[in-house]
Motif scaffolding. Structure first.
Motif, PDB file in Angstrom:
ATOM      1  N   GLY A 314       0.848  -1.220  -0.158  1.00 53.35           N
ATOM      2  CA  GLY A 314       0.152   0.093  -0.034  1.00 53.35           C
ATOM      3  C   GLY A 314       0.776   1.038  -0.078  1.00 53.35           C
ATOM      4  O   GLY A 314       0.254   2.322   0.103  1.00 53.35           O
ATOM      5  N   GLN A 315       2.147   1.148  -0.149  1.00 56.58           N
ATOM      6  CA  GLN A 315       3.014   2.444  -0.121  1.00 56.58           C
ATOM      7  C   GLN A 315       2.657   3.199  -1.325  1.00 56.58           C
ATOM      8  O   GLN A 315       2.874   4.457  -1.488  1.00 56.58           O
ATOM      9  CB  GLN A 315       4.336   1.991  -0.218  1.00 56.58           C
ATOM     10  CG  GLN A 315       5.008   1.516   0.863  1.00 56.58           C
ATOM     11  CD  GLN A 315       6.388   1.338   1.064  1.00 56.58           C
ATOM     12  OE1 GLN A 315       7.189   1.460   0.020  1.00 56.58           O
ATOM     13  NE2 GLN A 315       6.983   0.863   2.107  1.00 56.58           N
ATOM     14  N   ILE A 316       2.269   2.597  -2.691  1.00 53.29           N
ATOM     15  CA  ILE A 316       1.837   3.121  -3.866  1.00 53.29           C
ATOM     16  C   ILE A 316       0.835   2.334  -4.415  1.00 53.29           C
ATOM     17  O   ILE A 316       0.535   1.093  -4.100  1.00 53.29           O
ATOM     18  CB  ILE A 316       3.071   3.061  -4.946  1.00 53.29           C
ATOM     19  CG1 ILE A 316       3.653   1.619  -5.222  1.00 53.29           C
ATOM     20  CG2 ILE A 316       4.186   3.986  -4.390  1.00 53.29           C
ATOM     21  CD1 ILE A 316       4.762   1.495  -6.072  1.00 53.29           C
ATOM     22  N   THR A 317       0.189   3.037  -5.187  1.00 56.19           N
ATOM     23  CA  THR A 317      -0.854   2.626  -5.836  1.00 56.19           C
ATOM     24  C   THR A 317      -0.701   2.251  -7.610  1.00 56.19           C
ATOM     25  O   THR A 317      -1.479   1.593  -8.368  1.00 56.19           O
ATOM     26  CB  THR A 317      -2.247   3.306  -5.910  1.00 56.19           C
ATOM     27  OG1 THR A 317      -1.821   4.404  -6.699  1.00 56.19           O
ATOM     28  CG2 THR A 317      -2.744   3.736  -4.559  1.00 56.19           C
ATOM     29  N   GLY A 318       0.355   2.800  -7.774  1.00 56.91           N
ATOM     30  CA  GLY A 318       0.779   3.080  -9.688  1.00 56.91           C
ATOM     31  C   GLY A 318       0.378   4.091  -9.875  1.00 56.91           C
ATOM     32  O   GLY A 318       0.688   4.274 -11.166  1.00 56.91           O
ATOM     33  N   ALA A 319       0.057   5.062  -9.374  1.00 56.42           N
ATOM     34  CA  ALA A 319      -0.592   6.446  -9.941  1.00 56.42           C
ATOM     35  C   ALA A 319       0.815   7.320 -10.214  1.00 56.42           C
ATOM     36  O   ALA A 319       1.786   7.131  -9.377  1.00 56.42           O
ATOM     37  CB  ALA A 319      -1.243   7.075  -9.080  1.00 56.42           C
ATOM     38  N   GLU A 320       0.789   8.056 -11.025  1.00 52.25           N
ATOM     39  CA  GLU A 320       1.833   9.189 -11.492  1.00 52.25           C
ATOM     40  C   GLU A 320       2.086   9.646 -10.188  1.00 52.25           C
ATOM     41  O   GLU A 320       1.252  10.399  -9.575  1.00 52.25           O
ATOM     42  CB  GLU A 320       1.378   9.812 -12.701  1.00 52.25           C
ATOM     43  CG  GLU A 320       2.630  10.817 -13.082  1.00 52.25           C
ATOM     44  CD  GLU A 320       2.520  11.417 -14.377  1.00 52.25           C
ATOM     45  OE1 GLU A 320       3.385  12.362 -15.009  1.00 52.25           O
ATOM     46  OE2 GLU A 320       1.157  11.228 -14.910  1.00 52.25           O
ATOM     47  N   GLY A 321       3.279   9.834  -9.929  1.00 52.22           N
ATOM     48  CA  GLY A 321       3.945  10.661  -8.901  1.00 52.22           C
ATOM     49  C   GLY A 321       4.242  10.132  -7.635  1.00 52.22           C
ATOM     50  O   GLY A 321       4.692  10.544  -6.576  1.00 52.22           O
ATOM     51  N   ASP A 322       3.594   8.660  -7.506  1.00 51.90           N
ATOM     52  CA  ASP A 322       3.828   7.816  -6.337  1.00 51.90           C
ATOM     53  C   ASP A 322       5.268   7.600  -6.113  1.00 51.90           C
ATOM     54  O   ASP A 322       5.820   7.463  -7.364  1.00 51.90           O
ATOM     55  CB  ASP A 322       3.304   6.511  -6.357  1.00 51.90           C
ATOM     56  CG  ASP A 322       1.697   6.563  -6.120  1.00 51.90           C
ATOM     57  OD1 ASP A 322       1.161   7.736  -5.832  1.00 51.90           O
ATOM     58  OD2 ASP A 322       0.996   5.502  -6.194  1.00 51.90           O
ATOM     59  N   THR A 323       5.779   7.739  -5.010  1.00 48.91           N
ATOM     60  CA  THR A 323       7.138   7.343  -4.662  1.00 48.91           C
ATOM     61  C   THR A 323       7.502   6.274  -3.907  1.00 48.91           C
ATOM     62  O   THR A 323       6.510   5.982  -2.782  1.00 48.91           O
ATOM     63  CB  THR A 323       8.095   8.664  -4.013  1.00 48.91           C
ATOM     64  OG1 THR A 323       7.469   9.183  -2.706  1.00 48.91           O
ATOM     65  CG2 THR A 323       7.975   9.775  -5.037  1.00 48.91           C
ATOM     66  N   PHE A 324       8.602   5.701  -4.169  1.00 52.73           N
ATOM     67  CA  PHE A 324       8.657   4.473  -3.084  1.00 52.73           C
ATOM     68  C   PHE A 324      10.454   4.245  -2.964  1.00 52.73           C
ATOM     69  O   PHE A 324      11.208   4.794  -3.838  1.00 52.73           O
ATOM     70  CB  PHE A 324       8.382   3.112  -3.669  1.00 52.73           C
ATOM     71  CG  PHE A 324       8.856   2.508  -4.742  1.00 52.73           C
ATOM     72  CD1 PHE A 324       9.780   1.747  -4.935  1.00 52.73           C
ATOM     73  CD2 PHE A 324       8.149   3.335  -6.128  1.00 52.73           C
ATOM     74  CE1 PHE A 324      10.247   1.208  -6.048  1.00 52.73           C
ATOM     75  CE2 PHE A 324       8.547   2.515  -7.277  1.00 52.73           C
ATOM     76  CZ  PHE A 324       9.507   1.674  -7.324  1.00 52.73           C
ATOM     77  N   LYS A 325      10.729   3.717  -1.953  1.00 54.20           N
ATOM     78  CA  LYS A 325      12.293   3.266  -2.041  1.00 54.20           C
ATOM     79  C   LYS A 325      12.566   1.956  -2.404  1.00 54.20           C
ATOM     80  O   LYS A 325      11.834   0.963  -1.804  1.00 54.20           O
ATOM     81  CB  LYS A 325      12.939   3.526  -0.521  1.00 54.20           C
ATOM     82  CG  LYS A 325      12.795   5.134   0.024  1.00 54.20           C
ATOM     83  CD  LYS A 325      13.161   5.259   1.184  1.00 54.20           C
ATOM     84  CE  LYS A 325      13.262   6.748   1.461  1.00 54.20           C
ATOM     85  NZ  LYS A 325      13.901   6.965   2.944  1.00 54.20           N
TER      86      LYS A 325
END
Length: 358
Positions: A314-325
């Protein structure tokens, strides 16, 4: 390939040479023409501060197992899963046919994997099965070769598709003096990444500086060693005055190099494309290949695994602008069309190939 660039561990500090694999993986034209719609929107909001879930099960489904490129890439992904306490594994067909991956997807659904990381043999053939996986709550990440957008949550791309296609032409043009007949030895006819790169190659060849170069044939070795070897032989029988070959597939370039190295064409017909240093070192040193390019396949699998974990957590959804390490690779940002870009490829020549071990 369009997104934020982050240094690749193995390639840190290296300058991108003009011919890096940049031309096509989906980020620009045709390849993503087939997959250029935006990634499916998610109803859940991203929580970048959410921890990675413990015990995630992530399965890698390459185009085919026992392919040296995917062996390295998937090992990188399995390494990443171990880092965050997950379980990674590789499964897949021995032949890279359009529908060969479907039964594996169905099995992975039954096994209740948390994520599937797939390099698609065909952008559309796998979509119905992948939709079933998504309906079952499994996150889907494509890597190396994309699916149609509705089949996945994210696409982890190795380098800009446009850069990859154009730079391979640029590299070969330098080697043949911008003059002569050339051919392309590709993988399967339906491989999305190969086809997108080839479209950019063709577009690059329309520029004035290539007016004395002619693309005479696109051949397909189906990512099989013997067929690629035979296709190379066939190209040179049909076009004995061929000046160069571009093979944007690790299986194809190795088979073509093997044929050229023991033929009268060695040193006369230039060969470039995508390969790994360990696979092609001897051919660079014996003069069969002047230079070729690639990104780090291990880092590609590593990044894809962290992307899958970020989705599943749930850190990201795949939407533009999502960030993750992504562990040792640092932070990444999701770009347009649900694409995450690994980074820039490197050109390997006799001057630097011994600096790499993969």
């Amino acid at each position: 390939m369009t997104t934020m660039w982050r240094p690749i561990a193995l390639f840190a500090g290296l300058a991108l040479l003009a011919s890096a694999c940049g031309g096509t993986t989906r980020d620009d034209v045709a390849q993503q023409a087939s997959a250029s719609a935006a990634a499916p929107a998610s109803s859940a909001a991203a929580d970048p501060n959410a921890p990675l879930k413990a015990g995630l099960k992530i399965a890698f489904l390459p185009k085919q197992v026992n392919n040296p490129y995917f062996t390295i890439a998937d090992a990188g992904g399995i390494e990443a899963a171990k880092e965050f306490g997950g379980e990674g594994k590789e499964v897949g067909p021995s032949e890279a046919s359009a529908s060969s991956q479907v039964s594996y997807i169905n099995t992975l659904i039954q096994q209740k994997q948390d994520a599937i990381v797939i390099s698609a043999n065909d952008p559309n053939a796998v979509v119905p099965a992948l939709k079933q996986a998504k309906d079952a709550g499994i996150k889907v990440v494509s890597y190396d070769s994309d699916t149609a957008p509705e089949g996945r949550d994210l696409f982890v791309n190795q380098a800009s598709a446009e850069d990859l296609g154009r730079t391979e032409v640029q590299l070969l043009a330098e080697q043949i003096g911008h003059k002569g007949k050339i051919a392309i030895l590709s993988a399967t006819p339906n491989a999305t990444n190969q086809n997108t790169w080839i479209e950019f190659m063709k577009d690059e060849l329309t520029k004035p500086e290539y007016k004395d170069m002619e693309l005479v044939k696109v051949a397909y070795g189906n990512d099989e060693d013997q067929k690629s070897f035979t296709e190379t032989q066939g190209l040179l029988r049909a076009y004995p005055d061929l000046a160069g070959i571009i093979s944007p597939t690790t299986v194809g370039i190795a088979a073509a190099a093997r044929y050229l190295s023991d033929s009268k064409f060695k040193g006369k017909v230039k060969l470039t494309g995508l390969g790994t240093p360990n696979q092609l070192r001897k051919f660079v040193k014996d003069g069969t290949i002047d230079g070729f390019e690639l990104w780090s396949p291990g880092d590609l699998g590593y990044l894809a695994c962290y992307a899958a974990a970020a989705l599943a957590s749930g850190q990201i959804t795949g939407a533009e602008g999502d960030t993750f390490k992504a562990g040792k690779l640092g932070e990444y940002t999701v770009g347009a069309k649900g694409e995450v870009l690994l980074g820039k490829p490197t050109v390997f020549t006799k001057d630097n190939i011994d600096d790499f071990d993969f």
